[in-house]
Design an enzyme around this catalytic site. Sequence first.
Site, short mmCIF file in Angstrom:
data_model
loop_
_atom_site.label_atom_id
_atom_site.label_comp_id
_atom_site.label_asym_id
_atom_site.label_seq_id
_atom_site.Cartn_x
_atom_site.Cartn_y
_atom_site.Cartn_z
N CYS A 31 -25.38 -16.78 -60.23
CA CYS A 31 -24.62 -17.17 -62.04
C CYS A 31 -25.90 -15.99 -62.88
O CYS A 31 -26.49 -16.03 -62.63
CB CYS A 31 -24.81 -18.61 -62.52
SG CYS A 31 -24.18 -19.43 -61.14
N TYR A 172 -14.88 -20.52 -51.16
CA TYR A 172 -16.51 -21.12 -51.55
C TYR A 172 -15.63 -23.00 -50.77
O TYR A 172 -16.08 -23.33 -51.73
CB TYR A 172 -16.86 -21.08 -52.85
CG TYR A 172 -17.97 -21.61 -53.22
CD1 TYR A 172 -18.54 -21.55 -52.27
CD2 TYR A 172 -17.93 -21.74 -54.76
CE1 TYR A 172 -20.16 -21.53 -52.83
CE2 TYR A 172 -19.13 -22.36 -55.21
CZ TYR A 172 -20.61 -22.25 -53.93
OH TYR A 172 -21.63 -22.57 -54.67
N HIS A 175 -23.22 -25.18 -50.69
CA HIS A 175 -23.93 -25.52 -52.04
C HIS A 175 -23.65 -27.01 -52.02
O HIS A 175 -24.23 -27.09 -52.98
CB HIS A 175 -24.03 -24.20 -53.60
CG HIS A 175 -24.38 -23.62 -53.04
ND1 HIS A 175 -23.78 -21.63 -53.21
CD2 HIS A 175 -25.58 -22.56 -52.23
CE1 HIS A 175 -24.71 -20.38 -52.97
NE2 HIS A 175 -25.35 -21.53 -52.73
N ASP A 267 -31.34 -23.51 -51.73
CA ASP A 267 -30.29 -22.24 -50.85
C ASP A 267 -31.36 -21.53 -51.99
O ASP A 267 -32.12 -20.61 -51.43
CB ASP A 267 -29.34 -22.33 -51.40
CG ASP A 267 -29.09 -21.51 -50.45
OD1 ASP A 267 -29.29 -20.80 -49.67
OD2 ASP A 267 -28.52 -20.68 -51.36
#
Length: 692
Positions: A31, A172, A175, A267
């Site tokens: 991001c 995806y 996370h 992470d």
Amino acid sequence: MTVDHRFDILLEPIRIGPVTARNRFYQVPHCNGMGYRDPTAVAHMRGVKAEGGWAVVCTEQVELHYSSEITPYIELRLWDDRDIPIVARMADKIHEHGALAGLELAYNGLNGPNFYSREVPMAPTALPVATFTYDPVQARSMNRQDIRNVRRWHRAAALRARRAGFDLVYVYAGHALGFLHHFISRRYNFRADEYGGSLENRTRLLREILIDTKEAIGDTCAVPCRLSMDELLGSEGLEKAEAEDVVGLLAEIPDLWDFCLAGWENDSRTSRFGEEGGHEPYLADLKHLTTKPVVGVGRYTSPDRMAAVIRKGLVDLIGCARPSISDPFLPRKVAEGRLEDIRECIGCNICVSGDFTMSPIRCTQNPTMGEEWRRGWHPEYIRPRESEKPVLIVGAGPAGLEAAQALGKRGYAVTLAEQGREPGGRVRRESRLPGLAAWSRVVEYRVGQLHQLPNVEVYFDSELDAAAVLEFGAPRVVLATGARWRSDGVGHCWTRPMPVAEGAEVLTPDDLMDGRMPGGQRVLVWDDDHYYMGGVLAELLAEKGFETVYATPASEASTWTRNTMEQFFIQTRLLEKGFRVETFRNLDRIAPGAATLACVHTGRTEILAVDAVVLVTSRAPADALAIELAAQRASWNDAGIESIEAIGDAYAPATIAHAVYAGRRYAEELDGPEDTGDSLPFRRELTELSDD
Ligand code: ADP
Ligand code: SF4
């Protein structure tokens, strides 16, 4: 020249489904706080990474449908065909420099409160949304028609991604930030149908969407799967053994496996809470479950470590987000054997704060990050000097060092004068505090660059006063003299000095960093700064055996570090070390042996018996020299001085990232057009007005 073959393994091409990566440097999706608001800025930022040699450059997460969006955070969107040109610009910029372009499709489900679209979020099981801010929104459980719909939407978005020119299109499940993770995880999936219960059932939707995506675009695009290896919740969530079973079940379906930890804060740990390569124990035993290439991250900045992790058979490609932000040219520098030029990530997560504050990404080490398009800055190149006028810089902290190296690269004759014996200013001092050792890289990189610049001279033990500056007579003078922590309590709460009775022992962070420790055993750290310093000093005092109370007017310790995803870890560490953590507490007064805390809500007071108080409130610019020189304005001309400018903390104290940025900005703008503030000094994109 001897050729260094140690890193050949990092430079070998590798096939990923129908496409080929030119080497093993893989910029995983990350991001950036720019997304749909600043698409051209993001495109150029990604383009610079491709120019820097990354084989694969990915987008951030791209919302694939309006029914799952994560407002207020600013990511990319592929809601319909009108979004295609926006993401296509990114693919084009990446292709211009020969890299593969990857796009991460995301359907956030439980993580998307849908504040913009006002659609009801959908999840495997009806639950309150799992956002960072306890939003008063609940998701509903998906029925079979919903599942069919989302599969169709995902497929349509994959086709759009291909039309936009992307070479890799992600599925995806990482996370804990998307519905596919939620379906797999026991924490979120309590379904009784064929999508819940056994791991095979919980993995069913991931399998279906992987197959859908491969069927839709797999002939020309690679389809990677990003999977969480562990949720770090024990048997309450996804554990490594289960993640291994997921890989076993789907082994050959994706074209690449990209492994991460869940949630994002686990992470992307800061260096204070996680080592380089911290993911390796989780990566172990995954690669042999598939013949497909494996990507793993670990905040790798050392090429030796990167080569070793491939040699050990843990991964095939080195996944990097932060190391690619800190040094977009890392791959090229490895390929060219210029290891000393690598700008290593310090693991501070200031980059992450861009996303959390919805502002364009910034980086402590790389001041050009996010400024590639809007200011035209480049991490490796800077335009040549436009005059012969030398520059004197006073102060070798992050601002002074960055200004010196950037001006040096422009070709100016630079003199850098530092009163201390070593470079680095606050960074050098702070990097000696618990957990902050990696921050010294800010100094090391810049000192390394200065060594290569014969036109920059650095003098230590050189405290300059106004007379010395005038005598030196450089036409341009930069005051990068930094700041000192205040000892009078002025900060967010006290806007004037607080009451401190005579004889009370008050210390500042500078005192502790200078090695001055409290006289008695019982210490109060009062944190009205709210970033890392209060928490770090509490840790330091604990290490030295002081009995410490940590108090803050905020609702939690080091509250701003929510933006660097450290707050949870900081407060946990304080509590585990046995600290008393007092929240919502103002500091009313300090007396010898006692500090009066007051509840921020009721004003009710409590007297704490302490021998000393450490005030972590705010800093005052070290501007004595600037004031002295301003008073002698009339003498500048005779001394040959055209301009004197304070930068960094000496101008207004802020983060280290800001000091580095201020140094860079001075260097970029010198001899450029004057910035009077009458027009914008940067470019921006405006929303296109509709016809009506
Ligand atoms: P910044 O974050 O803005 O770079 P720092 O506080 O980290 O600021 O660094 C300021 C540096 O300037 C310190 O290393 C300090 O020793 C040095 N300095 C301050 N005043 C003078 C001076 N008058 N002459 C030379 N060096 C100075
Ligand atoms: Fe690394 Fe900090 Fe830069 Fe992020 S901001 S890339 S953590 S140096």
